[in-house]
Every structure is written in C-alpha cells, then in structure tokens.
Design a protein around this motif. Structure first.
Motif, PDB file in Angstrom:
ATOM      1  N   ARG A   9       0.830  -1.208   0.000  1.00  0.00           N
ATOM      2  CA  ARG A   9       0.000   0.000   0.000  1.00  0.00           C
ATOM      3  C   ARG A   9       0.862   1.255   0.000  1.00  0.00           C
ATOM      4  NH1 ARG A   9      -5.346  -0.771   0.788  1.00  0.00           N
ATOM      5  NH2 ARG A   9      -6.044  -2.770   1.626  1.00  0.00           N
ATOM      6  N   ARG A  10       1.947   1.227   0.757  1.00  0.00           N
ATOM      7  CA  ARG A  10       2.807   2.408   0.831  1.00  0.00           C
ATOM      8  C   ARG A  10       3.580   2.618  -0.467  1.00  0.00           C
ATOM      9  NH1 ARG A  10       4.284   0.334   6.029  1.00  0.00           N
ATOM     10  NH2 ARG A  10       6.352  -0.191   5.205  1.00  0.00           N
ATOM     11  N   LEU A  11       3.986   1.524  -1.106  1.00  0.00           N
ATOM     12  CA  LEU A  11       4.855   1.642  -2.273  1.00  0.00           C
ATOM     13  C   LEU A  11       4.092   1.787  -3.585  1.00  0.00           C
ATOM     14  CD1 LEU A  11       7.810   1.721  -3.062  1.00  0.00           C
ATOM     15  CD2 LEU A  11       7.795  -0.778  -3.234  1.00  0.00           C
ATOM     16  N   LEU A  12       2.836   1.397  -3.628  1.00  0.00           N
ATOM     17  CA  LEU A  12       2.086   1.440  -4.882  1.00  0.00           C
ATOM     18  C   LEU A  12       2.029   2.839  -5.500  1.00  0.00           C
ATOM     19  CD1 LEU A  12       0.398   0.151  -7.075  1.00  0.00           C
ATOM     20  CD2 LEU A  12      -1.604   0.304  -5.564  1.00  0.00           C
ATOM     21  N   PRO A  13       1.741   3.896  -4.753  1.00  0.00           N
ATOM     22  CA  PRO A  13       1.733   5.230  -5.388  1.00  0.00           C
ATOM     23  C   PRO A  13       3.083   5.610  -5.981  1.00  0.00           C
ATOM     24  CG  PRO A  13       0.640   5.293  -3.248  1.00  0.00           C
ATOM     25  CD  PRO A  13       1.344   3.972  -3.332  1.00  0.00           C
ATOM     26  N   VAL A  14       4.155   5.204  -5.319  1.00  0.00           N
ATOM     27  CA  VAL A  14       5.490   5.497  -5.839  1.00  0.00           C
ATOM     28  C   VAL A  14       5.728   4.726  -7.130  1.00  0.00           C
ATOM     29  CG1 VAL A  14       7.961   5.452  -5.326  1.00  0.00           C
ATOM     30  CG2 VAL A  14       6.312   5.891  -3.482  1.00  0.00           C
ATOM     31  N   ALA A  15       5.371   3.434  -7.126  1.00  0.00           N
ATOM     32  CA  ALA A  15       5.550   2.621  -8.330  1.00  0.00           C
ATOM     33  C   ALA A  15       4.715   3.169  -9.482  1.00  0.00           C
ATOM     34  CB  ALA A  15       5.169   1.167  -8.034  1.00  0.00           C
ATOM     35  N   ASP A  16       3.497   3.626  -9.178  1.00  0.00           N
ATOM     36  CA  ASP A  16       2.663   4.221 -10.223  1.00  0.00           C
ATOM     37  C   ASP A  16       3.302   5.487 -10.784  1.00  0.00           C
ATOM     38  OD1 ASP A  16       0.348   2.749 -10.925  1.00  0.00           O
ATOM     39  OD2 ASP A  16      -0.565   3.208  -9.005  1.00  0.00           O
ATOM     40  N   ALA A  17       3.900   6.292  -9.926  1.00  0.00           N
ATOM     41  CA  ALA A  17       4.540   7.527 -10.388  1.00  0.00           C
ATOM     42  C   ALA A  17       5.740   7.220 -11.282  1.00  0.00           C
ATOM     43  CB  ALA A  17       4.970   8.364  -9.186  1.00  0.00           C
ATOM     44  N   VAL A  18       6.535   6.203 -10.897  1.00  0.00           N
ATOM     45  CA  VAL A  18       7.685   5.806 -11.718  1.00  0.00           C
ATOM     46  C   VAL A  18       7.194   5.274 -13.064  1.00  0.00           C
ATOM     47  CG1 VAL A  18       9.636   4.218 -11.902  1.00  0.00           C
ATOM     48  CG2 VAL A  18       9.140   5.338  -9.713  1.00  0.00           C
ATOM     49  N   ALA A  19       6.148   4.451 -13.042  1.00  0.00           N
ATOM     50  CA  ALA A  19       5.596   3.899 -14.283  1.00  0.00           C
ATOM     51  C   ALA A  19       5.061   5.003 -15.191  1.00  0.00           C
ATOM     52  CB  ALA A  19       4.502   2.885 -13.967  1.00  0.00           C
ATOM     53  N   ALA A  20       4.404   5.997 -14.601  1.00  0.00           N
ATOM     54  CA  ALA A  20       3.876   7.110 -15.389  1.00  0.00           C
ATOM     55  C   ALA A  20       5.004   7.882 -16.067  1.00  0.00           C
ATOM     56  CB  ALA A  20       3.059   8.038 -14.498  1.00  0.00           C
ATOM     57  N   SER A  21       6.106   8.079 -15.356  1.00  0.00           N
ATOM     58  CA  SER A  21       7.258   8.768 -15.953  1.00  0.00           C
ATOM     59  C   SER A  21       7.810   7.976 -17.120  1.00  0.00           C
ATOM     60  CB  SER A  21       8.347   8.968 -14.897  1.00  0.00           C
ATOM     61  OG  SER A  21       7.901   9.816 -13.850  1.00  0.00           O
ATOM     62  N   HIS A  22       7.932   6.652 -16.937  1.00  0.00           N
ATOM     63  CA  HIS A  22       8.481   5.826 -18.008  1.00  0.00           C
ATOM     64  C   HIS A  22       7.552   5.817 -19.219  1.00  0.00           C
ATOM     65  CE1 HIS A  22      11.115   3.340 -15.000  1.00  0.00           C
ATOM     66  NE2 HIS A  22      11.377   4.630 -14.989  1.00  0.00           N
ATOM     67  N   ALA A  23       6.244   5.836 -18.981  1.00  0.00           N
ATOM     68  CA  ALA A  23       5.280   5.850 -20.091  1.00  0.00           C
ATOM     69  C   ALA A  23       5.405   7.126 -20.914  1.00  0.00           C
ATOM     70  CB  ALA A  23       3.855   5.707 -19.556  1.00  0.00           C
ATOM     71  N   GLU A  24       5.880   8.186 -20.277  1.00  0.00           N
ATOM     72  CA  GLU A  24       6.067   9.464 -20.971  1.00  0.00           C
ATOM     73  C   GLU A  24       7.463   9.590 -21.571  1.00  0.00           C
ATOM     74  OE1 GLU A  24       5.235  12.317 -17.974  1.00  0.00           O
ATOM     75  OE2 GLU A  24       3.089  11.828 -17.857  1.00  0.00           O
ATOM     76  N   GLY A  25       8.258   8.525 -21.446  1.00  0.00           N
ATOM     77  CA  GLY A  25       9.587   8.536 -22.034  1.00  0.00           C
ATOM     78  C   GLY A  25      10.626   9.265 -21.220  1.00  0.00           C
ATOM     79  N   ARG A  26      10.401   9.405 -19.938  1.00  0.00           N
ATOM     80  CA  ARG A  26      11.382  10.079 -19.084  1.00  0.00           C
ATOM     81  C   ARG A  26      11.578   9.275 -17.802  1.00  0.00           C
ATOM     82  NH1 ARG A  26       8.651  12.814 -15.034  1.00  0.00           N
ATOM     83  NH2 ARG A  26       6.373  12.963 -15.337  1.00  0.00           N
ATOM     84  N   LEU A  27      12.640   9.610 -17.084  1.00  0.00           N
ATOM     85  CA  LEU A  27      12.935   8.950 -15.824  1.00  0.00           C
ATOM     86  C   LEU A  27      12.244   9.680 -14.687  1.00  0.00           C
ATOM     87  CD1 LEU A  27      16.747   8.185 -16.276  1.00  0.00           C
ATOM     88  CD2 LEU A  27      14.822   6.620 -16.578  1.00  0.00           C
ATOM     89  N   HIS A  28      11.986   8.945 -13.628  1.00  0.00           N
ATOM     90  CA  HIS A  28      11.353   9.542 -12.450  1.00  0.00           C
ATOM     91  C   HIS A  28      12.368  10.346 -11.631  1.00  0.00           C
ATOM     92  CE1 HIS A  28       8.271   9.972  -9.411  1.00  0.00           C
ATOM     93  NE2 HIS A  28       9.060   9.472  -8.484  1.00  0.00           N
ATOM     94  N   GLY A  29      13.628   9.975 -11.774  1.00  0.00           N
ATOM     95  CA  GLY A  29      14.667  10.727 -11.083  1.00  0.00           C
ATOM     96  C   GLY A  29      15.347   9.975  -9.960  1.00  0.00           C
TER      97      GLY A  29
END
Length: 258
Positions: A9-29
């Motif tokens: 539960r704690r990590l899912l929002p972070v994983a979603d944010a990283v996945a969203a960045s990758h879907a846009e062709g960029r790194l999450h940082g």
C-alpha cells in the motif's frame, strides 16, 4: 493487514509515479535508467521489511533485483503486481494496464512476467549458477515413477532422445504440473517452490526450435505459450539433465527471453 500488504500500500503510489514517468519517455529521477529505477523500487521493499521473508512480495523483490537489467520487470508490471492484492489509496497516475501478466492462485499471487517467467519457474526466484555437468551414470537416488513413457527405456542418450524428452516434458508439465514436477530431481524440486503455480498458468505451449548436446546432457528449446488473458510469451530454455538408471531427470535449468 499483513506486513506485505502494508508495504505494498505504501509503495504502490510510488511505483505508479515511476511507471507514469516511463510511459512518458522520461525517468522519475531515482536512478540513471528505467531498469535501475525498477531496481530502486525493489530496494524500497527491503526498507519496508518485506524482502527476505516467504511473503507474497518476495518474488517481486527477487525479480526487481536481478543483476541483468533485461530480466527485471517494467515499472508498470511492478505496480500491477502490487495492485493485484491491494487497492490503490488514490487514483493511479496512469491508465490501469491489463492484468493478464498476473495470475491469482487462491490467496497467492503468482508472477509470470514475460521476460522472466521461465527463469523464475526454474530457479525458484534466485540467481542460480549453471549446474555442473553431471555424470552420465549417477546412482539411482530418486523414486519418481510417473514420467512420460518415452524416457523410461535404457536406450542410449542420443540427441533425438534428449529432444523427445524436452517435448514430452513441456506437454506433461503444462497439462499436469504435478507429473511435470516429478521429472525434476529431488534437489531441484527443493529449489523450485513455485513450480506448480507457474506451470498451471502456462497454456498452449508450442516448441519452436530444439537443440541438444548428448555429451553434456543438455537440451535447449525455444517455446511460445499463452498466459491467462491471452498474452503470449516466447522464451529460450536450457535444461540440464541427469541419468538415474535408465531415466532422464532435470537437475537444473536457465531461461531467457526468446
């Protein structure tokens, strides 16, 4: 709620944010490449206290920490694995992907990521070194009786026999995982704790190519199979076999995307 559920539960929002960045062709940082950011997500599981225990997050941690970046799941797959067991605390930052890569087996979650499905199946999730070439006349130690008839005779170990064994094995394991499990040596059975779960998820396997080496008792095949939901995967598998009496058994294996 279990520790694994809370960590997810704690990590899912972070994983979603990283996945969203990758879907846009960029790194999450968090790292210098997309696979390294997935590895970073895996380290967060360690910090959450879920890694190293036999909980349902252990396979995900093992996959994310693979030394070879090509064998790690994508960030989207990482997030989907978490979402299969816990509801997101807030709306995801990207459209939800098809759950075809995940299989729910009762209360357990089985990982069948395309690029590492067979690798996880054969190694039990660990990073296994190639098996040493076994003796071609090992003493009989295993007592499994239920194997394809084609492997029972004491005929010489020829390339044709090895290839026939591989075909019989894939057919057997995909139709009856318990019978397939009995074609592993006892030692390898102990190193394949998720064997039955993963083979139960493999449907309509089709061998595309075969190659064998009687001198080392190895057989390599490329096969394609279907996952629940219709997704298809292709993998190249190398089986290390041993002779027990007049029988062939699997003592180890490696796999990679086909």
């Amino acid at each position: 709620m279990s520790e694994d559920d809370e960590a997810a539960r704690r990590l899912l929002p972070v994983a979603d944010a990283v996945a969203a960045s990758h879907a846009e062709g960029r790194l999450h940082g968090t790292a210098s490449s997309a696979p390294d950011e997935v590895r970073w997500l895996g380290t967060q599981l360690s910090h959450a206290g879920s890694a190293g225990r036999p909980g349902w997050l252990a396979p995900l941690h093992e996959l994310a920490m693979r030394p070879d970046p090509a064998e790690r799941p994508t960030a989207a797959e990482f997030a989907d694995y978490l979402r299969a067991r816990v509801a997101p605390p807030s709306p995801p930052l990207r459209p939800r992907r098809s759950p075809a890569l995940l299989v729910l087996a009762g209360a357990a979650v089985v990982t069948v990521f395309g690029v590492v499905g067979a690798a996880l199946l054969f190694t039990g999730g660990g990073n296994e070194a190639p098996a040493e070439t076994p003796s071609r006349a090992e003493p009989t130690a295993d007592t499994e009786d239920d194997e394809p008839t084609a492997t029972r005779s004491a005929e010489p170990v020829t390339a044709r026999r090895l290839e026939r064994f591989a075909r019989d094995y894939v057919t057997t394991a995909s139709s009856d995982a318990e019978r397939g499990f009995r074609l592993l040596t006892r030692d390898y059975q102990g190193r394949s704790p998720r064997y039955r779960e993963v083979w139960t998820a493999i449907q309509d396997p089709e061998i595309l190519s075969l190659d064998s080496d009687p001198a080392t008792l190895t057989v390599r095949y490329t096969y394609r199979y279907r996952l629940p939901g219709g997704a298809r995967r292709t993998e190249e598998v190398t089986l290390q076999l041993v002779q027990r009496g007049g029988r062939l058994l699997i003592a180890g294996a490696t796999a990679r995307p086909g």
